[in-house]
Design an enzyme around this catalytic site. Structure first.
Site, PDB file in Angstrom:
ATOM      1  N   LYS A   1      -5.974  16.044  -4.456  1.00 20.88           N
ATOM      2  CA  LYS A   1      -4.609  16.556  -4.536  1.00 20.88           C
ATOM      3  C   LYS A   1      -4.569  18.081  -4.671  1.00 20.88           C
ATOM      4  O   LYS A   1      -3.615  18.719  -4.244  1.00 20.88           O
ATOM      5  CB  LYS A   1      -3.871  15.934  -5.727  1.00 20.88           C
TER       6      LYS A   1
HETATM    7  C1  LIG Z   1      -3.751   9.931  -4.694  1.00 25.71           C
HETATM    8  C2  LIG Z   1      -5.070   9.291  -4.606  1.00 25.71           C
HETATM    9  C3  LIG Z   1      -5.363   8.341  -3.613  1.00 25.71           C
HETATM   10  C4  LIG Z   1      -4.323   7.861  -2.637  1.00 25.71           C
HETATM   11  O1  LIG Z   1      -3.933   8.844  -1.730  1.00 25.71           O
HETATM   12  P1  LIG Z   1      -2.621   8.661  -0.810  1.00 25.71           P
HETATM   13  O2  LIG Z   1      -2.384   9.988  -0.208  1.00 25.71           O
HETATM   14  O3  LIG Z   1      -1.525   8.227  -1.735  1.00 25.71           O
HETATM   15  O4  LIG Z   1      -2.946   7.600   0.173  1.00 25.71           O
HETATM   16  C5  LIG Z   1      -6.654   7.855  -3.548  1.00 25.71           C
HETATM   17  N1  LIG Z   1      -7.607   8.236  -4.419  1.00 25.71           N
HETATM   18  C6  LIG Z   1      -7.356   9.141  -5.396  1.00 25.71           C
HETATM   19  C7  LIG Z   1      -8.444   9.517  -6.340  1.00 25.71           C
HETATM   20  C8  LIG Z   1      -6.091   9.711  -5.516  1.00 25.71           C
HETATM   21  O5  LIG Z   1      -5.841  10.598  -6.482  1.00 25.71           O
END
Ligand SMILES: *Cc1c(COP(=O)(O)O)cnc(C)c1O
Length: 465
Positions: free
Chosen positions: A112
């Site tokens: 993120k």
């Molecule tokens: C947010 C997240 C996901 C999922 O990602 P999306 O963009 O919602 O598909 C998978 N793994 C981790 C560690 C995350 O933080």
């Protein structure tokens, strides 16, 4: 370039305008009218350039002249250059076919950060150009909240409100949101699951308080965020192509279909990408959809990979719109059916077209734990439980996939020590920045899963500021 709503009823807007917007007025998500194409020359030289510049250039392709005039690029490069590993997400070849792409080297140790740190710079820039303030709303299954809190802490023009599901994020994740000591960040523990948090945030955008607080989205419904993630698919596929002259298949642990959709955009822009494989834990709404053509929601189950505990895959609406021939009315009808009946079905031709580009696989707890153990033994690599679903799928599908397979490692193992210990018998090494969270005091409020309760908490904290 202009962006329209997937539901076809809201005015078209520029990327700069989207920075400070959540969903469109008609409840849809913004989508570009076309995908800008990368030239052969750009693709050939790209992977040798600093990663921050690649991300900045991708956004400029989408933002156009207005974006360049506003000088948004410099902030994006700057935010990414501030990462400990600032040369792009590390890529490593593990065996003949298998590659890892470690997306957890930003300030809060999950993918993120690659989007939120630069997005916060861009939003800040927009707010100072327009002399405005905003309140950033974020529903999180754990990692988006941490990245948002870190990216917006102590910014003068923005407050951040983070909604997380009570008891359903790891201790490290919660502390990343509650131990910042930043007066402009409000962490709210919601008595519900992630889908409740997401639904409350969507309703707050449409509420009366929205204009008073200038609510802004940083969930993956914000298109700028997805585009920032597109940059690492372009970068990684170019690097892998340089190494083995073949398009890379990507395996992506998924929840909201955001990260994988960023990969889809990269492919549409001409990046050398083969198949895009979605993986899930027991919350297998996407693998079921890709197998049966039916989007049907069930109850969200708590798992060892909490950031993927999602049943309402918001970003799939963008894919639905594409499958429906970019038809807003048809998209709107199915989304309405989904919200009223918890279900819709794709036509057989749409499902076939989806499976030409994508694949999907569910990975249950026992398989995830076994995979964490196998990857540790084979490659001396400690992986998080989300990434484990990716390595499991890569192993299951390797015979069917032509060319290299890149597994997107979405978070650092140290964010999920309990699952790691259960799998490999030892605790993951914890970066100092995470360890020190445990000597800090937590600040958060707990409320019921209603729009009113959350709005009250926001009023109590930010009404006078
Ligand atoms: C947010 C997240 C996901 C999922 O990602 P999306 O963009 O919602 O598909 C998978 N793994 C981790 C560690 C995350 O933080």
């Amino acid at each position: 370039m202009l962006y329209s709503s997937t539901r076809g009823q809201a005015p078209a807007r520029s990327l700069r305008e989207l920075l400070s917007r959540g969903t469109a007025e008609d409840g849809g998500l913004y989508v570009p009218e076309a995908w800008p194409a990368l030239t052969a020359d750009e693709l050939a030289t790209l992977s040798a350039r600093p990663y921050g510049e690649i991300a900045s250039d991708v956004l400029t392709l989408f933002g156009g002249a207005e974006w360049q005039e506003g000088q948004f690029g410099a902030g994006i490069s700057k935010a990414l250059a501030g990462f400990e590993r600032n040369d792009g997400p590390p890529l490593a070849q593990l065996d003949d076919q298998l590659w890892s792409m470690e997306l957890f080297h930003g300030p809060t140790f999950a993918f993120k950060d690659y989007a939120l740190a630069p997005l916060a710079e861009a939003i800040d820039r927009e707010l100072s150009l327009s002399q405005k303030r905003a309140t950033v709303l974020c529903a999180t299954s754990g990692d988006t909240g941490a990245a948002t809190a870190s990216a917006f802490a102590e910014r003068a023009r923005a407050n951040a409100v983070i909604l997380f599901p009570e008891g359903r994020v790891s201790d490290v994740q919660r502390r990343q949101m509650t131990c910042l000591g930043a007066t402009n960040v409000l962490a709210i523990s919601v008595r519900g699951d992630f889908d409740d948090c997401q639904s409350i945030v969507k309703k707050l955008y449409q509420s009366e308080a929205a204009s008073k607080y200038s609510y802004t989205a940083v969930n993956s419904i914000n298109l700028a965020r997805i585009l920032l993630q597109t940059a690492y698919y372009i970068y990684a596929s170019a690097k892998v192509h340089n190494a083995c002259s073949k398009p890379a298949n990507f395996v992506v642990p998924s929840g909201n279909f955001g990260n994988i959709f960023a990969g889809y955009i990269a492919k549409q822009m001409g990046a050398p990408i083969g198949k895009l494989i979605v993986t899930s834990n027991e919350n297998d709404v996407l693998p079921r959809l890709f197998e049966t053509g039916a989007m049907s929601q069930s109850e969200t189950l708590p798992t060892i990979s909490p950031s993927m505990d999602i049943q309402v895959s918001s970003n799939f609406e963008r894919m639905l719109w594409i499958l429906k021939g970019r038809n807003g009315k048809k998209t709107q009808e199915l989304q309405q059916q989904l919200s009223e009946q918890g279900r819709y079905e794709l036509l057989p031709a749409e499902l076939a077209s989806l499976n030409e580009t994508f694949g999907a696989m569910k990975c249950e707890k026992a398989d995830a734990l076994n995979t964490m153990r196998r990857i540790y033994e084979q490659f001396d690599k400690v992986i998080c439980p989300h990434s484990a679903t990716g390595y499991f799928a890569a192993d299951q599908l390797k015979a069917d996939l032509d060319g290299p397979i890149v597994v997107a490692e979405t978070a650092h193992a140290a964010k999920f020590p309990t699952a790691v210990e259960e799998a490999i018998g030892i605790a993951p090494e914890t970066p100092a920045k995470l360890a020190e969270l445990f000597s800090k005091e937590e600040t958060f409020v707990t409320v019921d899963a209603t729009v009113e309760a959350v709005q009250n908490a926001i009023d109590e904290n930010f009404a006078t500021s």
